[in-house]
Enzyme design. Structure first.
Site, PDB file in Angstrom:
ATOM      1  N   TYR A   1       0.449  -1.425  -0.019  1.00 24.63           N
ATOM      2  CA  TYR A   1       0.052  -0.059  -0.064  1.00 24.63           C
ATOM      3  C   TYR A   1       1.348   0.802  -0.222  1.00 24.63           C
ATOM      4  O   TYR A   1      -0.045   2.305  -0.020  1.00 24.63           O
ATOM      5  CB  TYR A   1      -0.982   0.342   1.121  1.00 24.63           C
TER       6      TYR A   1
ATOM      7  N   HIS B   1      -7.654   0.316  -6.752  1.00 25.35           N
ATOM      8  CA  HIS B   1      -6.668  -0.080  -5.866  1.00 25.35           C
ATOM      9  C   HIS B   1      -5.814   0.332  -5.260  1.00 25.35           C
ATOM     10  O   HIS B   1      -4.698   0.372  -7.117  1.00 25.35           O
ATOM     11  CB  HIS B   1      -6.705  -1.642  -5.614  1.00 25.35           C
TER      12      HIS B   1
HETATM   13  C1  DQA Z   1      -7.009  -2.553  -1.688  1.00 22.21           C
HETATM   14  C2  DQA Z   1      -6.881  -4.389  -1.765  1.00 22.21           C
HETATM   15  C3  DQA Z   1      -7.599  -4.954  -0.572  1.00 22.21           C
HETATM   16  O1  DQA Z   1      -7.533  -6.318  -1.014  1.00 22.21           O
HETATM   17  C4  DQA Z   1      -7.881  -4.763   0.625  1.00 22.21           C
HETATM   18  O2  DQA Z   1      -8.185  -5.400   1.326  1.00 22.21           O
HETATM   19  C5  DQA Z   1      -7.934  -3.181   1.091  1.00 22.21           C
HETATM   20  C6  DQA Z   1      -7.025  -2.399   0.158  1.00 22.21           C
HETATM   21  C7  DQA Z   1      -5.913  -1.711  -2.386  1.00 22.21           C
HETATM   22  O3  DQA Z   1      -6.191  -0.615  -2.564  1.00 22.21           O
HETATM   23  O4  DQA Z   1      -4.759  -2.422  -2.914  1.00 22.21           O
HETATM   24  O5  DQA Z   1      -7.974  -3.045   1.751  1.00 22.21           O
HETATM   25  O6  DQA Z   1      -8.465  -2.217  -2.083  1.00 22.21           O
END
Ligand code: DQA
Length: 141
Positions: A22, A96
């Site tokens: 992230y 994402h």
């Molecule tokens: C997410 C990916 C999801 O699988 C995860 O549960 C998140 C973040 C991302 O931004 O990569 O909370 O949405």
């Protein structure tokens, strides 16, 4: 132009979550990055850990030209969120931070993906920038 950026569960914890997936920015820092990158767009930001609160927000989108959502984990299982997203008539993007297609099996399904006008994942905070760039460039009917 007015845009709404919605973030789902646990995205308020960015900065403390797995940085390899992230990145290291907090949600506030990402929101500032977005505002600086698109000074001509008026943004509202909404984050919730509650599915129903996000659905309520999607049902009340008066005045916006586009919507971008990072649904967090809801992407993988919330049919209710999908149904609400389907009803959104303005330009809509999904992003994402991480590349969900190359992580655990349970993250590979994204129930919003086929409904999105624009879809970006895997670029960390730049996923938001890219998805907004592409949405802004979609020509109106
Ligand atoms: C997410 C990916 C999801 O699988 C995860 O549960 C998140 C973040 C991302 O931004 O990569 O909370 O949405």
């Amino acid at each position: 132009m007015k845009g709404l950026i919605i973030n789902g569960p646990n995205l308020n914890m960015l900065g403390k979550r797995e940085k390899e997936h992230y990145g290291s920015l907090t949600l506030k820092e990402i929101n500032n990055l977005i505002k600086n990158e698109f000074p001509n767009v008026s943004f509202k930001f909404f984050q919730s850990n509650y599915e129903g609160a996000i659905i309520d927000r999607l049902q009340n989108l008066k005045g916006y030209d586009f919507l971008v959502i990072n649904p967090g984990a809801l992407a993988h299982y919330s049919v209710a969120l999908r149904d609400a997203f389907m009803l959104v008539k303005i330009k809509k993007g999904v992003c994402h931070l991480s590349n969900i297609e190359e992580r655990e099996e349970f993250r590979k399904i994204d129930l919003l993906k086929d409904l999105a006008d624009v879809y970006v994942c895997g670029l960390k905070e730049k996923s938001y920038i890219e998805v907004i760039k592409k949405i802004i460039n979609i020509k109106g009917e």
